[in-house]
Write a protein that holds these residues in place. Structure first.
Motif, PDB file in Angstrom:
ATOM      1  N   UNK A  76      -3.370  -2.378   9.262  1.00 16.09           N
ATOM      2  CA  UNK A  76      -3.494  -1.796   8.283  1.00 16.09           C
ATOM      3  C   UNK A  76      -4.393  -2.687   8.106  1.00 16.09           C
ATOM      4  N   UNK A  77      -5.628  -2.348   7.314  1.00 21.11           N
ATOM      5  CA  UNK A  77      -6.757  -3.380   7.891  1.00 21.11           C
ATOM      6  C   UNK A  77      -7.329  -3.507   6.225  1.00 21.11           C
ATOM      7  N   UNK A  78      -7.779  -2.670   5.181  1.00 24.91           N
ATOM      8  CA  UNK A  78      -7.894  -3.231   4.310  1.00 24.91           C
ATOM      9  C   UNK A  78      -7.453  -2.335   3.028  1.00 24.91           C
ATOM     10  N   UNK A  79      -7.015  -3.088   1.831  1.00 26.64           N
ATOM     11  CA  UNK A  79      -6.714  -2.435   0.642  1.00 26.64           C
ATOM     12  C   UNK A  79      -7.228  -2.622  -0.309  1.00 26.64           C
ATOM     13  N   UNK A  80      -7.894  -1.263  -1.326  1.00 25.36           N
ATOM     14  CA  UNK A  80      -8.139  -1.372  -2.256  1.00 25.36           C
ATOM     15  C   UNK A  80      -7.782  -0.503  -4.195  1.00 25.36           C
TER      16      UNK A  80
ATOM     17  N   UNK B 289      -8.475   6.290   8.985  1.00 24.89           N
ATOM     18  CA  UNK B 289      -7.842   7.635   8.029  1.00 24.89           C
ATOM     19  C   UNK B 289      -7.611   6.371   6.262  1.00 24.89           C
ATOM     20  N   UNK B 290      -8.475   7.125   5.097  1.00 23.99           N
ATOM     21  CA  UNK B 290      -8.249   6.340   3.952  1.00 23.99           C
ATOM     22  C   UNK B 290      -6.695   7.385   3.696  1.00 23.99           C
ATOM     23  N   UNK B 291      -5.964   5.963   3.152  1.00 23.96           N
ATOM     24  CA  UNK B 291      -5.399   6.768   2.489  1.00 23.96           C
ATOM     25  C   UNK B 291      -5.036   6.309   0.786  1.00 23.96           C
TER      26      UNK B 291
ATOM     27  N   UNK C 269       3.953   9.056  10.928  1.00 17.87           N
ATOM     28  CA  UNK C 269       4.082   7.666  11.707  1.00 17.87           C
ATOM     29  C   UNK C 269       3.692   6.961  10.387  1.00 17.87           C
ATOM     30  N   UNK C 270       2.473   7.126  10.152  1.00 17.08           N
ATOM     31  CA  UNK C 270       2.096   6.109   8.768  1.00 17.08           C
ATOM     32  C   UNK C 270       3.290   5.684   7.836  1.00 17.08           C
ATOM     33  N   UNK C 271       3.183   6.964   7.186  1.00 10.62           N
ATOM     34  CA  UNK C 271       4.653   6.164   6.445  1.00 10.62           C
ATOM     35  C   UNK C 271       5.535   5.441   6.848  1.00 10.62           C
ATOM     36  N   UNK C 272       6.122   6.124   7.815  1.00 11.94           N
ATOM     37  CA  UNK C 272       7.160   5.072   9.002  1.00 11.94           C
ATOM     38  C   UNK C 272       6.637   3.586   8.936  1.00 11.94           C
ATOM     39  N   UNK C 273       5.829   3.739   9.184  1.00 18.81           N
ATOM     40  CA  UNK C 273       5.097   2.416  10.605  1.00 18.81           C
ATOM     41  C   UNK C 273       5.202   0.952   9.816  1.00 18.81           C
ATOM     42  N   UNK C 274       3.806   2.023   9.188  1.00 18.02           N
ATOM     43  CA  UNK C 274       3.142   1.029   7.499  1.00 18.02           C
ATOM     44  C   UNK C 274       3.653   0.616   6.535  1.00 18.02           C
ATOM     45  N   UNK C 275       3.505   1.943   6.204  1.00 16.60           N
ATOM     46  CA  UNK C 275       4.031   2.166   4.191  1.00 16.60           C
ATOM     47  C   UNK C 275       5.500   1.991   3.482  1.00 16.60           C
ATOM     48  N   UNK C 276       6.029   2.388   4.755  1.00 19.26           N
ATOM     49  CA  UNK C 276       7.654   1.954   4.437  1.00 19.26           C
ATOM     50  C   UNK C 276       8.383   0.901   4.189  1.00 19.26           C
TER      51      UNK C 276
ATOM     52  N   UNK D 180      -6.186   2.504   0.539  1.00 25.03           N
ATOM     53  CA  UNK D 180      -5.703   1.996   2.236  1.00 25.03           C
ATOM     54  C   UNK D 180      -7.016   2.255   3.477  1.00 25.03           C
ATOM     55  N   UNK D 181      -7.642   1.084   4.153  1.00 26.76           N
ATOM     56  CA  UNK D 181      -7.666   2.139   4.917  1.00 26.76           C
ATOM     57  C   UNK D 181      -7.082   1.595   6.209  1.00 26.76           C
ATOM     58  N   UNK D 182      -6.648   2.645   6.894  1.00 25.03           N
ATOM     59  CA  UNK D 182      -5.242   2.379   8.196  1.00 25.03           C
ATOM     60  C   UNK D 182      -6.590   2.701   9.516  1.00 25.03           C
ATOM     61  N   UNK D 183      -6.512   1.654  10.405  1.00 24.99           N
ATOM     62  CA  UNK D 183      -7.197   2.337  11.453  1.00 24.99           C
ATOM     63  C   UNK D 183      -6.627   2.025  13.045  1.00 24.99           C
ATOM     64  N   UNK D 184      -6.695   2.562  14.102  1.00 25.37           N
ATOM     65  CA  UNK D 184      -6.029   2.155  15.514  1.00 25.37           C
ATOM     66  C   UNK D 184      -6.102   1.674  15.640  1.00 25.37           C
ATOM     67  N   UNK D 185      -5.371   0.396  16.581  1.00 24.77           N
ATOM     68  CA  UNK D 185      -5.208  -0.380  17.116  1.00 24.77           C
ATOM     69  C   UNK D 185      -6.147   0.050  18.315  1.00 24.77           C
ATOM     70  N   UNK D 186      -6.883  -0.962  18.656  1.00 23.26           N
ATOM     71  CA  UNK D 186      -7.480  -1.033  20.624  1.00 23.26           C
ATOM     72  C   UNK D 186      -6.433  -0.654  21.132  1.00 23.26           C
TER      73      UNK D 186
END
Length: 893
Positions: free
Chosen positions: A66-70, A37-39, A7-14, A53-59
């Protein structure tokens, strides 16, 4: 977890052209369980970028964001916390430290392993992995296109390899040649396999066909090896030849090195010899000057000074290691002997100069005996300053002899100054007391020093203090007048002498003498201190110590315990040394000055005012020059004595106020201490005008005026002949007039208080003395007012039997104008007896009584008008009659 990863690959990273390689479910350590989640991701485009990448579920929980990336290159340290035990906590060190807790240890280990592999493959800068098990970290990463990075879920990190353009073109050509390449992949793979086998067979046949060419190549290689062997033989022979040449060159190089070393040593030796010759060669002229130079002439002193400087330079040459083995260094021992010889010769000469100068100065004392001046030591200082540079040389080379000269100078000069200063103070004392035939006594002063002492002792008498009688004053002063009044217990009678016994001329004379004494002492001390600093090369500074230390010994052998071994004093000790020398040389100033102050205080207590002002000014001047100098300290100590005498004077004045007794048979008038406070304040204001110690006088004023107020009231209460109100009124009127005339700012409140007391007691005396001149009429109207107070209306009072119109007329007839004038005349005589003439308040009091009488008259008229309206009753006399009576009475007396 797999579903979440897809789900993360499809919605956020792809959408961002990134591939998700590893994921871990975490929460922040020590915080509430807010999971995220740390990805670990890589980009699909080149150059490849690796991120965490730090990913957080919405409220609302519907989707991830996607919240923050290093960037992985910013990661410095991965801390797994424990390499042995299972622990879900781990830290990632980016620009700051992030502490995480994984949902499981397996997820944490898989994520850390993935990070390690990405670091090995993509980053030049290696990340530090702390507390990580070695099983998680592979020893190396395989190279090649099929290199794989596996995560915890066994998915290939490198399962997709991007094709280059040529490979894409070849695959397209192959697939175009086969119609079923896409529809039937297996058939297409078998076809490719058959073609590969055909190609392998062709390769083998091609290899077998090239056997002849291989044999030819092998023969060529054998021939090449033979040629190489021949070349090696030739190189060996060349090497043997070169070896012999190398040996010869080594011998030549060693020989050159020895020659160079010899030259270097010769140059260094020559340099050392030149150093010793140039720096340790003392000219014969200098040696002769040190041994036999004339120390009495300016030319000889200059030659000795130059020779001493040259000798000091030679002695201060720092010998290098090994110089003591040379014969030239033995010259320094000769220099030491020459230095000791010259130091002793210089010390003997300066000691003789001290003695001779002191003797010459003593022989000149006679010419300073008559006038109140101190001998000038400038010629002595001028002659000795020629040796200042030699003293500096002596201080740096032989401190023991320098210290001995310092002690000798203090011994000679202290005795000289003691004679001069004692004679100077004897002259001052005799001039203060005005003893006759001064010149005859002073002419023999240096030869008969005891005569002055006996004269001074005669001033004090057997009891140690001067008497207040007229006969004693005639012995002490040639200016005593025949009309001086007898001694009284006055405010200013501080030395058992009354104020009138010492007039303004005597005080002015004392002031000038005391000022001259201080003016003579001040330049004498400053000049001597400046000379000591220059001659003995000592430091002067504003912060020079003002207190003596335990190491100081003014009369002993050494000036300081720490510096009696021949070592120079530090700067702070040199400043102390100046002060110690000044104390030793001028040790008689403070006791003699205190004795002079005591004499002046006994002659006249007012002298303490003059002395306080003069001494304060000189202390202030000395402190501006150097607040810690001997002069400033000494004058400051004496100023304390003067201030005590001044305070004692004020205290005795207050005490004498309390002891004042008044005569029971005569009227009091202006009290003595009130009149004398006026005299004291007038004189003090003229003395303390623009003075530095004005504050001391203001404090004294406050004490004195309080004492005056208290004792005026005390005397008024004890007075029997004069009414209390008269004593208070007259004296406070005098005090008010005095303060108004002198305008003393610190006594403004007391001036207002004196005015108020004067006004109050004037009114009280007027009311008390006037009383009720129309006594019966006053009693009648008091009864009228009592009836009105009881509630009877004013216009009905006339109907009362005791207060009718007939009774009123009877009372009025008893006070005709003649009787009133007679009563006022008796009152005037009574007031005249009470009041003193010197204050001249009779007319003031009489005018106040007139106003009070008119006030009573108007009060009676008002009562008649209100209580007896229309009766036509009036007094036998009018207000104008009262004014005429009072005026004629005042004029007749």
């Amino acid at each position: 977890m797999t579903a979440i990863k897809h789900a993360l690959q499809r919605d956020i990273f792809t959408p961002n052209d990134e591939r998700l390689l590893s994921i871990v479910n975490v929460c922040k350590a020590g915080k509430k369980k807010k999971n995220c989640f740390l990805c670990a991701t890589v980009t699909t485009e080149r150059p490849v970028q690796v991120k965490v990448v730090k990913v957080k579920k919405s409220d609302k929980g519907d989707f991830y964001k996607r919240q923050i990336a290093w960037a992985l290159r910013d990661l410095a340290v991965v801390d797994a916390k424990d390499a042995i035990k299972e622990n879900p906590e781990f830290d990632l060190h980016f620009e700051k430290i992030y502490k995480w807790v994984a949902s499981s240890t397996a997820e944490k280990n898989a994520f850390i392993s993935c990070i390690w592999k990405l670091n090995q493959r993509y980053l030049r800068k290696k990340i530090d992995f702390v507390n990580v098990s070695s099983q998680l970290l592979e020893e190396s990463v395989p190279s090649g296109e099929n290199q794989s990075v596996t995560g915890g879920d066994e998915e290939s990190v490198d399962e997709y390899q991007e094709l280059n353009a040529r490979e894409e073109q070849d695959i397209e050509i192959m697939m175009e040649g086969c119609e079923y390449a896409i529809s039937n992949a297996e058939a297409f793979a078998e076809k490719l396999s058959r073609e590969l086998q055909v190609l392998d067979g062709a390769n083998i046949q091609s290899i077998m066909a090239s056997e002849k060419q291989v044999n030819i190549l092998m023969k060529l290689l054998d021939e090449a090896l033979k040629e190489v062997d021949q070349i090696e033989l030739k190189l060996s022979s060349y090497e043997e030849m070169l070896q012999s040449v190398k040996e010869q060159m080594d011998q030549i190089s060693e020989s050159n090195h020895l020659i160079h070393l010899s030259n270097t040593n010769n140059v260094k030796l020559l340099s050392e010899i030149e150093f010793l010759v140039n720096h340790m060669d003392l000219a014969k002229g200098h040696i002769k000057a040190l041994q036999q130079g004339d120390l009495t002439s300016s030319h000889g002193i200059e030659a000795c000074t130059n020779a001493a400087d040259a000798l000091l330079q030679c002695m201060n040459v720092a010998l290098r290691p090994g110089h003591d083995m040379l014969l030239a260094s033995a010259a320094q021992k000769q220099f030491s002997e020459l230095r000791e010889l010259f130091a002793k010769r210089l010390a003997n000469h300066l000691n003789n100069v001290f003695v001779q100068q002191g003797h010459d100065q003593s022989s000149n004392l006679a010419q300073h005996s008559i006038e109140l001046t101190l001998p000038n030591h400038h010629p002595l200082h001028r002659d000795l300053l020629r040796y200042a540079k030699l003293m500096e040389w002596l201080k740096s080379t032989d401190y023991a002899i320098y210290e001995g000269l310092t002690r000798n100078y203090m011994d000679y000069l202290s005795r000289l100054y003691e004679r001069e200063i004692k004679d100077f103070f004897e002259v001052a004392k005799i001039k203060m007391t005005g003893t006759t035939k001064e010149s005859k006594k002073f002419a023999t002063l240096p030869r008969k020093e005891s005569a002055v002492k006996q004269e001074t002792e005669s001033l004090h008498g057997s009891s140690g203090k001067l008497t207040g009688s007229t006969s004693s004053l005639n012995k002490l002063s040639v200016q005593s007048s025949g009309n001086r009044r007898s001694q009284s217990s006055s405010l200013l009678d501080m030395g058992n002498m009354s104020t009138s016994d010492l007039d303004v001329a005597d005080r002015t004379k004392f002031d000038k003498i005391f000022e001259q004494v201080l003016s003579e002492l001040e330049p004498l001390c400053l000049a001597e201190q400046d000379f000591i600093s220059k001659f003995f090369k000592l430091q002067q500074h504003q912060s020079m110590s003002g207190t003596m230390t335990e190491a100081e010994d003014l009369d002993g052998v050494t000036l300081s315990r720490q510096h009696n071994s021949g070592t120079p004093l530090p700067v702070s000790s040199e400043r102390d040394m100046i002060r110690q020398m000044m104390i030793k040389i001028f040790r008689c100033i403070e006791p003699d000055l205190s004795s002079l102050i005591a004499l002046g205080d006994k002659i006249d207590s007012f002298n303490s005012l003059y002395m306080l002002v003069k001494m304060s000014h000189h202390v202030w001047t000395a402190q501006n020059v150097d607040p810690a100098s001997f002069l400033s300290t000494t004058l400051g100590n004496v100023l304390v004595t003067v201030k005590r005498n001044f305070d004692k004077c004020i205290s005795n004045q207050i005490r004498q106020m309390e002891e004042v007794k008044i005569s029971k048979k005569s009227k009091v008038g202006i009290l003595p201490f009130v009149a004398e406070f006026e005299e004291f304040a007038g004189l003090a204001e003229s003395i303390f005008k623009n003075a530095e110690r004005r504050g001391d006088l203001d404090k004294a004023y406050t004490k004195l005026i309080r004492g005056v107020f208290v004792n005026v009231e005390k005397v008024a209460n004890e007075s029997q002949k004069t009414p209390r109100d008269v004593v208070m009124m007259e004296n406070f009127h005098h005090i008010f007039a005095t303060l108004s005339r002198l305008k003393i700012s610190c006594l403004e409140a007391e001036k207002k208080e004196a005015k108020q007391k004067y006004t109050d007691h004037l009114q009280s005396y007027v009311i008390y003395s006037l009383g009720q001149p129309l006594e019966k009429l006053n009693h009648f109207f008091e009864g009228v007012e009592a009836r009105v107070a009881q509630g009877i209306r004013e216009e009905e009072v006339s109907y009362q039997l005791a207060f009718n119109k007939q009774e009123l007329r009877k009372v009025i007839k008893e006070y005709p104008g003649k009787e009133v004038k007679k009563g006022l005349d008796n009152l005037y005589k009574k007031v005249d007896k009470h009041l003193c003439e010197e204050e001249n308040l009779l007319q003031v009091v009489w005018h106040s009584m007139q106003d009070e009488f008119i006030r009573q008259y108007k009060h009676f008229e008002g009562l008649i008008a209100r209580c007896y309206p229309g009766s036509g009753i009036t007094m036998e006399f009018t207000i104008q009659d009262i004014l005429d009576y009072c005026s004629s009475i005042a004029q007749s007396h």
